[in-house]
Design an enzyme around this catalytic site. Sequence first.
Site, short mmCIF file in Angstrom:
data_model
loop_
_atom_site.label_atom_id
_atom_site.label_comp_id
_atom_site.label_asym_id
_atom_site.label_seq_id
_atom_site.Cartn_x
_atom_site.Cartn_y
_atom_site.Cartn_z
CD GLN A 95 5.90 -25.84 -29.11
OE1 GLN A 95 6.65 -26.44 -29.86
NE2 GLN A 95 5.89 -26.02 -27.82
CB VAL A 97 4.64 -19.98 -26.34
CG1 VAL A 97 5.56 -19.91 -25.13
CG2 VAL A 97 3.88 -18.67 -26.52
CG HIS A 101 1.23 -24.40 -25.43
ND1 HIS A 101 2.49 -24.22 -25.99
CD2 HIS A 101 0.35 -23.93 -26.34
CE1 HIS A 101 2.37 -23.64 -27.17
NE2 HIS A 101 1.07 -23.47 -27.42
CG HIS A 103 -4.12 -24.98 -27.87
ND1 HIS A 103 -4.23 -23.62 -27.88
CD2 HIS A 103 -2.88 -25.27 -28.35
CE1 HIS A 103 -3.12 -23.09 -28.36
NE2 HIS A 103 -2.28 -24.09 -28.66
#
Length: 144
Positions: A95, A97, A101, A103
């Site tokens: 990961q 960041v 999130h 994708h």
Amino acid sequence: MQPTDPSCVFCAVIAGREPAHVVLDSPAALAFLDRRPLFPGHCLVVPRDHVPTLTDLPPDRLGPYFRAVQRVAGAVEAGLEAAGSFVAQNNRVSQSVPHLHVHVVPRNRKDGLRGFFWPRTRYRDEEHAAEVAARIRAELHPDE
């Protein structure tokens, strides 16, 4: 969970301090093009609050967040005339960041992306598989 993390690049995108090509702006999530896409149209869908991983996302936000992911997946496929999409999410390992999130990557046959990005393996035997499944089941609480 915290509303924002000043050191988080995704929080900066959400706040408008970092530029991004936004494709969805909803109360639950913001979706924008990945700066280093696997293919054109590769999007990232992030919750508006700073949530490091999927397990940190409050249960009442799961539905709205994944509805945004679903909408982006459909839009990527339709808008880019893709045969399908690859939808993936990492927790901590890989990961890049530390802000949740997902994708969403457009896919077409023979596009060069081969299955998973890591080698596959097998369980030692059925007993090993049953043991691993039991360990996971033990962590699933029936009241959730």
